[in-house]
Design a protein around this motif. Structure first.
Motif, PDB file in Angstrom:
ATOM      1  N   TYR A   1       0.851  -1.193   0.000  1.00 22.10           N
ATOM      2  CA  TYR A   1       0.000   0.000   0.000  1.00 22.10           C
ATOM      3  C   TYR A   1       0.885   1.241   0.000  1.00 22.10           C
ATOM      4  O   TYR A   1       1.774   1.393   0.849  1.00 22.10           O
ATOM      5  CB  TYR A   1      -0.927   0.033   1.222  1.00 22.10           C
ATOM      6  N   ARG A   2       0.625   2.139  -0.943  1.00 19.66           N
ATOM      7  CA  ARG A   2       1.360   3.397  -1.037  1.00 19.66           C
ATOM      8  C   ARG A   2       0.506   4.527  -0.485  1.00 19.66           C
ATOM      9  O   ARG A   2      -0.624   4.732  -0.935  1.00 19.66           O
ATOM     10  CB  ARG A   2       1.736   3.670  -2.494  1.00 19.66           C
ATOM     11  N   LYS A   3       1.050   5.245   0.475  1.00 19.68           N
ATOM     12  CA  LYS A   3       0.325   6.319   1.165  1.00 19.68           C
ATOM     13  C   LYS A   3      -0.233   7.326   0.167  1.00 19.68           C
ATOM     14  O   LYS A   3       0.479   7.823  -0.709  1.00 19.68           O
ATOM     15  CB  LYS A   3       1.279   7.006   2.150  1.00 19.68           C
ATOM     16  N   ILE A   4      -1.517   7.650   0.327  1.00 23.63           N
ATOM     17  CA  ILE A   4      -2.206   8.546  -0.599  1.00 23.63           C
ATOM     18  C   ILE A   4      -2.085  10.003  -0.165  1.00 23.63           C
ATOM     19  O   ILE A   4      -1.816  10.892  -0.975  1.00 23.63           O
ATOM     20  CB  ILE A   4      -3.691   8.144  -0.713  1.00 23.63           C
ATOM     21  N   ASN A   5      -2.285  10.259   1.117  1.00 23.38           N
ATOM     22  CA  ASN A   5      -2.334  11.634   1.629  1.00 23.38           C
ATOM     23  C   ASN A   5      -1.014  11.964   2.327  1.00 23.38           C
ATOM     24  O   ASN A   5      -0.808  11.637   3.496  1.00 23.38           O
ATOM     25  CB  ASN A   5      -3.518  11.782   2.584  1.00 23.38           C
ATOM     26  N   LEU A   6      -0.126  12.602   1.595  1.00 25.21           N
ATOM     27  CA  LEU A   6       1.209  12.900   2.104  1.00 25.21           C
ATOM     28  C   LEU A   6       1.188  14.145   2.985  1.00 25.21           C
ATOM     29  O   LEU A   6       0.407  15.069   2.761  1.00 25.21           O
ATOM     30  CB  LEU A   6       2.175  13.098   0.941  1.00 25.21           C
ATOM     31  N   PHE A   7       2.069  14.164   3.985  1.00 27.82           N
ATOM     32  CA  PHE A   7       2.137  15.277   4.932  1.00 27.82           C
ATOM     33  C   PHE A   7       3.528  15.896   4.855  1.00 27.82           C
ATOM     34  O   PHE A   7       4.497  15.346   5.378  1.00 27.82           O
ATOM     35  CB  PHE A   7       1.854  14.782   6.352  1.00 27.82           C
ATOM     36  N   ASN A   8       3.636  17.030   4.167  1.00 29.99           N
ATOM     37  CA  ASN A   8       4.929  17.711   4.011  1.00 29.99           C
ATOM     38  C   ASN A   8       6.003  16.777   3.443  1.00 29.99           C
ATOM     39  O   ASN A   8       7.179  16.884   3.793  1.00 29.99           O
ATOM     40  CB  ASN A   8       5.402  18.295   5.344  1.00 29.99           C
ATOM     41  N   GLU A   9       5.586  15.861   2.584  1.00 33.12           N
ATOM     42  CA  GLU A   9       6.511  14.899   1.978  1.00 33.12           C
ATOM     43  C   GLU A   9       6.641  15.221   0.488  1.00 33.12           C
ATOM     44  O   GLU A   9       6.288  14.436  -0.384  1.00 33.12           O
ATOM     45  CB  GLU A   9       5.995  13.471   2.201  1.00 33.12           C
ATOM     46  N   GLY A  10       7.172  16.420   0.226  1.00 33.61           N
ATOM     47  CA  GLY A  10       7.148  16.981  -1.118  1.00 33.61           C
ATOM     48  C   GLY A  10       7.927  16.208  -2.159  1.00 33.61           C
ATOM     49  O   GLY A  10       7.646  16.318  -3.355  1.00 33.61           O
ATOM     50  N   LYS A  11       8.913  15.422  -1.747  1.00 30.52           N
ATOM     51  CA  LYS A  11       9.717  14.675  -2.710  1.00 30.52           C
ATOM     52  C   LYS A  11       9.138  13.294  -3.021  1.00 30.52           C
ATOM     53  O   LYS A  11       9.696  12.559  -3.835  1.00 30.52           O
ATOM     54  CB  LYS A  11      11.152  14.538  -2.208  1.00 30.52           C
ATOM     55  N   LEU A  12       8.034  12.967  -2.359  1.00 35.66           N
ATOM     56  CA  LEU A  12       7.406  11.670  -2.598  1.00 35.66           C
ATOM     57  C   LEU A  12       6.220  11.818  -3.539  1.00 35.66           C
ATOM     58  O   LEU A  12       5.626  12.889  -3.663  1.00 35.66           O
ATOM     59  CB  LEU A  12       6.942  11.052  -1.277  1.00 35.66           C
ATOM     60  N   THR A  13       5.865  10.721  -4.176  1.00 31.20           N
ATOM     61  CA  THR A  13       4.687  10.656  -5.041  1.00 31.20           C
ATOM     62  C   THR A  13       3.538  10.027  -4.263  1.00 31.20           C
ATOM     63  O   THR A  13       3.728   9.006  -3.591  1.00 31.20           O
ATOM     64  CB  THR A  13       4.984   9.809  -6.293  1.00 31.20           C
ATOM     65  N   ALA A  14       2.366  10.633  -4.339  1.00 26.20           N
ATOM     66  CA  ALA A  14       1.196  10.066  -3.670  1.00 26.20           C
ATOM     67  C   ALA A  14       0.801   8.754  -4.329  1.00 26.20           C
ATOM     68  O   ALA A  14       0.901   8.589  -5.552  1.00 26.20           O
ATOM     69  CB  ALA A  14       0.028  11.045  -3.716  1.00 26.20           C
ATOM     70  N   GLY A  15       0.344   7.809  -3.522  1.00 24.27           N
ATOM     71  CA  GLY A  15      -0.094   6.528  -4.052  1.00 24.27           C
ATOM     72  C   GLY A  15      -1.376   6.663  -4.853  1.00 24.27           C
ATOM     73  O   GLY A  15      -2.130   7.627  -4.698  1.00 24.27           O
TER      74      GLY A  15
END
Length: 474
Positions: free
Chosen positions: A140-154
């Motif tokens: 499962y890839r996290k959908i709602n990122l929190f200040n994780e600007g370098k990551l892609t939302a799932g």
């Protein structure tokens, strides 16, 4: 011999399924750091191995580790810690071995690297679930990122559920996801889901968004068992893990004010279906829960986000033994019935009731909440409310209720919102929520079943899919 092996496996499988409880191991983990990203992961992997051994000794069926537990909370350079998820990667292979050698379901969060055909590399905040044979049965890839600007939302169309050999179907999501309809409510569209695993690295924010309060509120509102494993770093607002039951009880929860790693290993009763929250029972299910151990949280740091000028607040008179009042923010109205033990109350304390229907900022995200709450204040000033203050009031009973806004276009998901001075939720409560037929409202009620002291927050929190600027329906 093969026939005997299969026969024994069938017996064990049926034994797991027929038992009335399973054993869960939830780990609050303080991540260790080393000289390189690779060595940091390996160092924490050694800790995970030791934790898993403790789970095996106590015959745990499932072990849940926190978000960012292998890496520490990495927001600036995730690419240095990310791994490719396949069996040839030595980190993944080691996790598979940990699960297989201990014959345990293993839930682990990590930073994932995926190289696409166009040579572009994406990074994800990913949960992996391993079965007792060490096989990955869910990613499962996290959908709602929190200040994780370098990551892609799932992807938004994930199906984050898995079924175990002990007969329980779990949903899974990560940290910030719990405040959003997708996936924290969409996962419940699968009626078989009775339990949730929740890796998190929660940033505790007063007065509405502290870790244990959010965890307990979700379980109690949705009638699910919740296994919440939190990243520990109290100086940076992280910490607080627990095992919660769908009827509102807490099996065990912890919060520390010093760097700590702690296993919570407990039996969890199996649910044949989720607890029905549409009916308010007259008595707390299974009797009143025991008082929980009070935690020392003097050095646990919490952020504070409360723009008092946006809220409707009204001071209550602590010299009166009975207070009944209503407060509204436009058409959003909250009703309070409060009984105070005046002989055991310091009347210099200040409490106010509040109503709010409007925008709020979650880190880098603007959203919309609806809140009815009793809240402690430092002084008569509204700007002093919602902080961690010393209080000297004994409430014999508190009830918060209302026909609260929700509608088909922008559903609002309500949960209990309670907090004491030890940063724990109030567990001696009854919560119910019943949609009113033919209207854009739902009847919500939260009431205590036991006298309460040390109350900072007691109310109902609604998170809605409406945008921050969306108007409330009339």
């Amino acid at each position: 011999m093969r026939f005997i092996s299969v026969f024994v496996s069938v017996i064990l499988f049926n034994t797991f399924r027929l038992s009335t409880a399973y054993k869960a191991a939830v780990f609050e983990h303080y991540a260790l750091q080393a000289d390189t990203p690779e060595n940091t992961i390996l160092k924490n992997l050694d800790e995970y191995r030791n934790h898993a051994d403790k789970a095996k000794i106590q015959a745990a069926d499932i072990a849940v580790f926190p978000e960012y537990g292998l890496t520490t909370v990495i927001l600036d350079n995730p690419e240095e810690y990310a791994v490719v998820v396949n069996s040839t990667n030595h980190i993944i292979n080691e996790l598979m071995t940990i699960a297989k050698e201990r014959a345990i379901y293993l839930v682990v969060n990590l930073l994932e690297k995926e190289e696409e055909a166009n040579k572009k590399t994406k990074y994800y905040n990913t949960n992996l679930v391993f079965d007792r044979d060490g096989k990955i049965i869910l990613k499962y890839r996290k959908i709602n990122l929190f200040n994780e600007g370098k990551l892609t939302a799932g992807p938004k169309d994930q199906t984050p559920t898995f079924t175990t050999d002990f007969g329980v179907t779990f949903g899974i999501f990560t940290c910030f996801d719990i405040l959003f309809e997708n996936p924290s409510r969409t996962v419940l569209k699968n009626d078989a889901v009775t339990d949730i695993v929740f890796p998190t690295a929660w940033f505790a924010t007063m007065p509405f968004f502290t870790s244990l309060s959010i965890q307990h509120g979700y379980a109690a509102a949705n009638g699910v068992n919740l296994l919440a494993a939190n990243f520990n770093n109290p100086k940076e607002t992280h910490g607080g893990s627990g095992i919660y039951l769908g009827d509102g009880r807490v099996v065990e929860m912890v919060v520390f004010d010093t760097p700590s790693s702690k296993p919570l290993i407990q039996e969890v009763p199996k649910l044949s279906k989720r607890e029905d929250k549409s009916i308010c029972p007259k008595l707390s299910p299974f009797g009143l829960p025991n008082d929980l151990t009070k935690s020392n949280v003097s050095n646990y740091h919490t952020d504070y986000e409360f723009k008092a000028s946006n809220y409707k607040l009204k001071k209550i008179d602590l010299t009166q033994s009975n207070v009944t009042t209503t407060i509204c923010d436009s058409t959003f109205c909250c009703n309070f019935e409060i009984i105070i033990s005046t002989s055991e109350t310091n009347t210099s304390s200040v409490y106010k009731v509040m109503a709010y229907d409007g925008p709020v900022s979650y880190g880098n995200v603007n959203a919309h909440i609806r809140v009815c709450s009793l809240v402690a204040c430092e002084s008569d000033s509204d700007t002093s409310c919602g902080k961690r203050v010393d209080v000297g009031v004994k409430f014999t009973k508190i009830t918060v209720k209302g026909d609260l806004i929700t509608d088909e276009t922008y559903p609002t998901y309500y949960t209990p919102l309670t907090l004491n001075t030890y940063l724990q939720p109030l567990t001696q409560t009854i919560y119910c929520n019943n949609k009113n037929s033919g209207s854009n409202s739902t009847s919500v009620q939260l009431t205590t079943t036991k006298a309460q002291k040390d109350v900072l927050v007691f109310g109902i929190l609604g998170t809605t899919t409406a945008s921050a600027a969306a108007p409330s329906p009339n």
